[in-house]
Enzyme design. Structure first.
Site, PDB file in Angstrom:
ATOM      1  N   TYR A 126      -6.076  22.837  15.066  1.00 33.87           N
ATOM      2  CA  TYR A 126      -5.495  22.534  16.381  1.00 33.87           C
ATOM      3  C   TYR A 126      -5.618  23.742  17.319  1.00 33.87           C
ATOM      4  O   TYR A 126      -5.660  23.613  18.537  1.00 33.87           O
ATOM      5  CB  TYR A 126      -4.037  22.106  16.200  1.00 33.87           C
ATOM      6  CG  TYR A 126      -3.482  21.262  17.316  1.00 33.87           C
ATOM      7  CD1 TYR A 126      -3.785  19.906  17.412  1.00 33.87           C
ATOM      8  CD2 TYR A 126      -2.638  21.810  18.279  1.00 33.87           C
ATOM      9  CE1 TYR A 126      -3.259  19.132  18.427  1.00 33.87           C
ATOM     10  CE2 TYR A 126      -2.104  21.044  19.300  1.00 33.87           C
ATOM     11  CZ  TYR A 126      -2.419  19.698  19.368  1.00 33.87           C
ATOM     12  OH  TYR A 126      -1.893  18.940  20.377  1.00 33.87           O
ATOM     13  N   LYS A 152       0.241  23.883  24.000  1.00 32.93           N
ATOM     14  CA  LYS A 152       1.481  23.091  23.888  1.00 32.93           C
ATOM     15  C   LYS A 152       2.719  23.989  23.985  1.00 32.93           C
ATOM     16  O   LYS A 152       3.744  23.568  24.526  1.00 32.93           O
ATOM     17  CB  LYS A 152       1.498  22.302  22.575  1.00 32.93           C
ATOM     18  CG  LYS A 152       0.484  21.154  22.522  1.00 32.93           C
ATOM     19  CD  LYS A 152       0.616  20.194  23.682  1.00 32.93           C
ATOM     20  CE  LYS A 152      -0.197  18.926  23.500  1.00 32.93           C
ATOM     21  NZ  LYS A 152      -0.291  18.125  24.750  1.00 32.93           N
TER      22      LYS A 152
HETATM   23  P1  NAD Z   1      -6.159  10.342  25.273  1.00 31.10           P
HETATM   24  O1  NAD Z   1      -7.519  10.879  25.049  1.00 31.10           O
HETATM   25  O2  NAD Z   1      -6.021   8.872  25.345  1.00 31.10           O
HETATM   26  O3  NAD Z   1      -5.502  10.983  26.562  1.00 31.10           O
HETATM   27  C1  NAD Z   1      -5.815  12.259  27.056  1.00 31.10           C
HETATM   28  C2  NAD Z   1      -6.009  12.080  28.540  1.00 31.10           C
HETATM   29  O4  NAD Z   1      -6.166  13.329  29.192  1.00 31.10           O
HETATM   30  C3  NAD Z   1      -7.239  11.227  28.882  1.00 31.10           C
HETATM   31  O5  NAD Z   1      -6.854  10.137  29.674  1.00 31.10           O
HETATM   32  C4  NAD Z   1      -8.094  12.191  29.698  1.00 31.10           C
HETATM   33  O6  NAD Z   1      -8.850  11.541  30.688  1.00 31.10           O
HETATM   34  C5  NAD Z   1      -7.013  13.068  30.293  1.00 31.10           C
HETATM   35  N1  NAD Z   1      -7.547  14.313  30.860  1.00 31.10           N
HETATM   36  C6  NAD Z   1      -8.252  15.292  30.224  1.00 31.10           C
HETATM   37  N2  NAD Z   1      -8.583  16.259  31.101  1.00 31.10           N
HETATM   38  C7  NAD Z   1      -8.045  15.897  32.308  1.00 31.10           C
HETATM   39  C8  NAD Z   1      -8.027  16.474  33.602  1.00 31.10           C
HETATM   40  N3  NAD Z   1      -8.635  17.641  33.861  1.00 31.10           N
HETATM   41  N4  NAD Z   1      -7.400  15.809  34.603  1.00 31.10           N
HETATM   42  C9  NAD Z   1      -6.799  14.628  34.370  1.00 31.10           C
HETATM   43  N5  NAD Z   1      -6.768  14.018  33.164  1.00 31.10           N
HETATM   44  C10 NAD Z   1      -7.389  14.655  32.149  1.00 31.10           C
HETATM   45  O7  NAD Z   1      -5.265  10.932  24.065  1.00 31.10           O
HETATM   46  P2  NAD Z   1      -3.691  10.926  23.797  1.00 31.10           P
HETATM   47  O8  NAD Z   1      -3.564  11.300  22.364  1.00 31.10           O
HETATM   48  O9  NAD Z   1      -3.078   9.685  24.306  1.00 31.10           O
HETATM   49  O10 NAD Z   1      -3.194  12.188  24.627  1.00 31.10           O
HETATM   50  C11 NAD Z   1      -2.145  12.123  25.567  1.00 31.10           C
HETATM   51  C12 NAD Z   1      -1.205  13.306  25.378  1.00 31.10           C
HETATM   52  O11 NAD Z   1      -0.493  13.143  24.147  1.00 31.10           O
HETATM   53  C13 NAD Z   1      -1.907  14.661  25.281  1.00 31.10           C
HETATM   54  O12 NAD Z   1      -1.127  15.629  25.950  1.00 31.10           O
HETATM   55  C14 NAD Z   1      -1.894  14.934  23.784  1.00 31.10           C
HETATM   56  O13 NAD Z   1      -1.987  16.313  23.468  1.00 31.10           O
HETATM   57  C15 NAD Z   1      -0.522  14.373  23.460  1.00 31.10           C
HETATM   58  N6  NAD Z   1      -0.262  14.150  22.037  1.00 31.10           N
HETATM   59  C16 NAD Z   1      -1.119  13.400  21.303  1.00 31.10           C
HETATM   60  C17 NAD Z   1      -0.864  13.195  19.959  1.00 31.10           C
HETATM   61  C18 NAD Z   1      -1.810  12.389  19.114  1.00 31.10           C
HETATM   62  O14 NAD Z   1      -1.742  12.506  17.881  1.00 31.10           O
HETATM   63  N7  NAD Z   1      -2.673  11.568  19.683  1.00 31.10           N
HETATM   64  C19 NAD Z   1       0.274  13.775  19.368  1.00 31.10           C
HETATM   65  C20 NAD Z   1       1.122  14.540  20.160  1.00 31.10           C
HETATM   66  C21 NAD Z   1       0.843  14.730  21.491  1.00 31.10           C
END
Ligand code: NAD
Length: 259
Positions: free
Chosen positions: A159, A166
């Site tokens: 990670y 984060k």
């Molecule tokens: P996802 O890929 O569906 O979403 C990530 C989003 O970030 C995408 O829509 C992408 O277009 C957007 N993005 C990236 N760069 C960008 C920019 N410069 N401007 C605007 N948008 C931008 O994946 P996700 O897992 O739904 O991620 C959403 C959030 O949840 C993130 O912050 C991720 O770190 C967090 N998260 C995810 C998990 C997991 O296991 N999937 C766990 C904890 C936290």
């Protein structure tokens, strides 16, 4: 007496839908079920169609292109929303990105540019997204939710720089909560367990992370998108009116386990 969360008459902007597996989309579906009206942003032209397709079930909502690392684009989103709606009540920040070469391998090998990209995209963006939304929140204030992960505190191999991002994001959530609290604008983060999404696919070791959470969390299972969405609904509603600057784990309890 049954208590349910009613967001009818509330409006919000959701940053971070890429497709149907996006956490932002799970949250959006829940908010819409509760009656909220939503506008969405998509990162770039390539994502326009999938985001349009995903969100069309909500009756073709407002869709705006926005690279959130560019404050002018964030401002343009809010300018358009102001002219369409006047005020908003809620904002969802679900944005993260790191260069593939900075995920996995030695953390100490992270390039300065890679550090910048991960931190700017995954942490900095919360600042303009909240700061520039502030004038649009009405007299009664508003609520913002962002998404974080346990790697802000503990080391998850692979990670890497995203853990640093984060940690910064969580600190920002607290500082923004302190800055805007007197206007009743609340800022909270959900620390979600691993969920299969587009972003998760690029994390080496994601499978191991998911297995460890499933095997060792007190609930002995992984969480699902709906559980994050339910918590977001709570945080974005008046049901959580006394909560701000908090990091709420939705992780089946994994965070309390040491061994
Ligand atoms: P996802 O890929 O569906 O979403 C990530 C989003 O970030 C995408 O829509 C992408 O277009 C957007 N993005 C990236 N760069 C960008 C920019 N410069 N401007 C605007 N948008 C931008 O994946 P996700 O897992 O739904 O991620 C959403 C959030 O949840 C993130 O912050 C991720 O770190 C967090 N998260 C995810 C998990 C997991 O296991 N999937 C766990 C904890 C936290």
């Amino acid at each position: 007496m049954a208590v349910s969360i009613d967001l009818s008459g509330k409006r919000g902007v959701v940053f971070g839908v890429a497709n149907q597996r996006s956490i932002a989309w799970a949250i959006s579906e829940r908010l819409a079920e509760a009656g909220a009206e939503l506008a969405f942003t998509y990162l770039n032209e390539r994502l326009k169609e999938p985001v349009e397709k995903t969100t069309s079930v909500l009756g073709n909502p407002i869709l705006l292109e926005c690279d959130a690392t560019d404050e002018d684009q964030v401002q343009a989103v809010y300018d358009r929303i102001k002219s369409e709606w006047g005020n908003i009540d809620l904002v969802v920040h679900c944005i993260a990105y790191a260069e593939r070469e900075d995920l996995g391998g030695d953390f100490s090998a992270t390039s300065r540019q890679g550090f910048r990209t991960a931190l700017e995209t995954s942490a900095y963006t919360l600042m303009p997204i909240v700061g520039r939304a502030a004038p649009l929140f009405g007299e009664s204030g508003g609520s913002v939710v962002t998404l974080t992960f346990d790697a802000s505190q503990r080391v998850y191999p692979g990670y890497n720089i995203m853990g640093t991002a984060k940690a910064a994001l969580e600190n920002e959530a607290r500082q923004l909560a302190a800055e805007f609290g007197s206007r009743n604008i609340r800022v909270n983060a959900i620390s979600a367990g691993p969920l299969p999404t587009l972003a998760a696919r690029s994390i080496p070791g994601f499978r191991d992370m998911t297995r460890a959470h499933r095997e060792r969390s007190p609930l002995r299972r992984n969480i699902n998108h709906g559980e994050v969405a339910d918590t977001a609904l709570f945080l974005l509603s008046d049901m959580s009116s006394g909560i701000t600057g908090a990091i709420i784990p939705v992780d089946a309890g994994y965070g309390i386990i040491a061994l």
